[in-house]
Design an enzyme around this catalytic site. Sequence first.
Site, PDB file in Angstrom:
ATOM      1  N   THR A  30       0.794  -1.036  -0.132  1.00 47.98           N
ATOM      2  CA  THR A  30      -0.055  -0.093   0.034  1.00 47.98           C
ATOM      3  C   THR A  30       0.968   1.214   0.120  1.00 47.98           C
ATOM      4  OG1 THR A  30      -0.070  -0.082   2.533  1.00 47.98           O
ATOM      5  CG2 THR A  30      -1.905  -1.300   1.213  1.00 47.98           C
ATOM      6  N   CYS A  34       2.241   2.703   9.359  1.00 46.52           N
ATOM      7  CA  CYS A  34       1.428   2.759  10.631  1.00 46.52           C
ATOM      8  C   CYS A  34       2.083   2.460  11.786  1.00 46.52           C
ATOM      9  CB  CYS A  34       0.215   1.614  10.524  1.00 46.52           C
ATOM     10  SG  CYS A  34      -0.638   1.611   8.972  1.00 46.52           S
ATOM     11  N   CYS A  38      -2.544   0.100  14.838  1.00 43.07           N
ATOM     12  CA  CYS A  38      -3.560   0.442  13.792  1.00 43.07           C
ATOM     13  C   CYS A  38      -4.903  -0.362  13.453  1.00 43.07           C
ATOM     14  CB  CYS A  38      -2.846   0.332  12.411  1.00 43.07           C
ATOM     15  SG  CYS A  38      -3.776   1.367  11.118  1.00 43.07           S
ATOM     16  N   ARG A  63       3.986   6.837   3.051  1.00 39.76           N
ATOM     17  CA  ARG A  63       3.170   7.876   3.657  1.00 39.76           C
ATOM     18  C   ARG A  63       2.732   7.432   4.889  1.00 39.76           C
ATOM     19  NH1 ARG A  63       1.601   6.453  -1.409  1.00 39.76           N
ATOM     20  NH2 ARG A  63      -0.490   5.972  -0.443  1.00 39.76           N
ATOM     21  N   CYS A  65      -0.308   6.651   7.574  1.00 37.77           N
ATOM     22  CA  CYS A  65      -1.780   6.216   7.496  1.00 37.77           C
ATOM     23  C   CYS A  65      -2.826   7.316   7.911  1.00 37.77           C
ATOM     24  CB  CYS A  65      -1.855   4.990   8.535  1.00 37.77           C
ATOM     25  SG  CYS A  65      -3.493   4.250   8.602  1.00 37.77           S
ATOM     26  N   ASP A 439      17.166  10.759  51.364  1.00 40.65           N
ATOM     27  CA  ASP A 439      15.912  11.386  51.602  1.00 40.65           C
ATOM     28  C   ASP A 439      15.287  10.832  52.767  1.00 40.65           C
ATOM     29  OD1 ASP A 439      13.764  13.204  50.169  1.00 40.65           O
ATOM     30  OD2 ASP A 439      12.587  11.331  50.581  1.00 40.65           O
TER      31      ASP A 439
END
Length: 489
Positions: A30, A34, A38, A63, A65, A439
């Site tokens: 595709t 992702c 996803c 690119r 998602c 402490d």
Amino acid sequence: MHTDTERCVRAVQSKDARFDGWFFTAVVTTGIYCRPSCPVVPPKPENMRFFPSAAACQQAGFRACKRCRPDTSPGSPEWNQRADLVARAMRLISDGVVDREGVPGLAARLGYSTRQVERQLLAELGAGPLALARAQRAQAARLLIETTPLTMADIAFAAGFASIRTFNDTVREVFALSPTDLRTRAPRNTPGNTTGALTLRLPFRAPLNPDNLFGHLAATAVPGVEEWRDGAYRRTLRLPYGHGIVSLTPQPDHIACRLTLGDLRDLTVAISRCRRMLDLDADPVAIDDQLRTDPQLAPLVDKAPGRRVPRTVDEAEFAVRAVLGQQVSTAAARTHAARLVTAHGERIDDPEGGLTHLFPSPEALAGVDPESLAMPRTRRTTFTTLVRRLADGELRLGPDSDWPQTRARLLALPGFGPWTVDVIAMRALGDPDAFLPTDLGIRRAAQELGLPSTPAALTARAAAWRPWRAYAVQYLWATDSHPINFLPV
């Protein structure tokens, strides 16, 4: 982790949100990438490719998602738990150094050549500093497009792009949508768009226990600089191009963030510093699993898992406040800090609340008359030495700090003992393994739990908690009824 293919495939197939930000999944059929969680049907394993960063995915031609929006996932916990070159570089890139000073400026801060920095980042992250900064600019641009009515030209320069053309090309390449299309698809129920404030969601890995996180920030808040108002922690921010005000509200699955900025170029820096202050990129499951191996700590972890370390948006400010808080109560420390703020802080306007000042810069505090400080003479010396070293750059506290080297420099200052150094390391430098065996609250909690209570014996026992001793401190402190442990009402 991205090199462990079998583990990555299992995470994707189970849609495990714990791994969001640890790695990214690119799908060769595709051309998109992702986050592991996803919601779409997982691709076939043979079509998955795994990358350590969104920038590496973009470099490889994938690119983002449109369903899972991997650019908005929490950051990798690696950069907050390590102090090596790559981790320091990533913290500086998140703080916008590449956009302001370029790669040579990044390398100079780290003390390496540009070639060494680029080689190390490429080897571990699959992308160089310019590509990593570009991915961050793209995310900032998307945020401004979707949450403000600003023109695209204003957004381009606010996000750090050198030209509108570069802005348009980058957005199309990363998101497969034009800037106009991104704005058209954005939800229209986002509040605050007409008042000059930006409203956004800061994601985190669950679980997150807000009690000690916001309780600590609210209980130690310096009047005029910080406040708790209407269920939100609010404070002023000193930023590279101006100042800002942030309001942070804990929600079940995110932190609601409302930012008012004098200069929108400070957006990514402000977000990065708020995430760091709230420790939102931590991996609470890994941390809690390690601490549960101690039978004395396990009940504390099981009772309220997901505690974070409350940190700071300004490392120099915190160091000054740590000195003001030496051997005095929380209320007294706030009083000392408030006096400094009133006398030496920069005034600001806050139409939505009661904030009045920025915390004074080291340069402003370097001119303070020691005799005007209502504290013992030895602590005055500690204070004046610290602010002079911060003002002249001899001591640098920031995302690029080398933790062991900075610890050594702090210990060399008059009046700086192990407690002061470790509390600065824990809350300002972000060292997840900082520990406070001397402490009083820690020693009292250890005694109640049946742990060794002397500093040496407790340090030896705490070796099993490494590298998460700073988180063990939060669980031990939580046994007390001090206001720092409770979410304000």
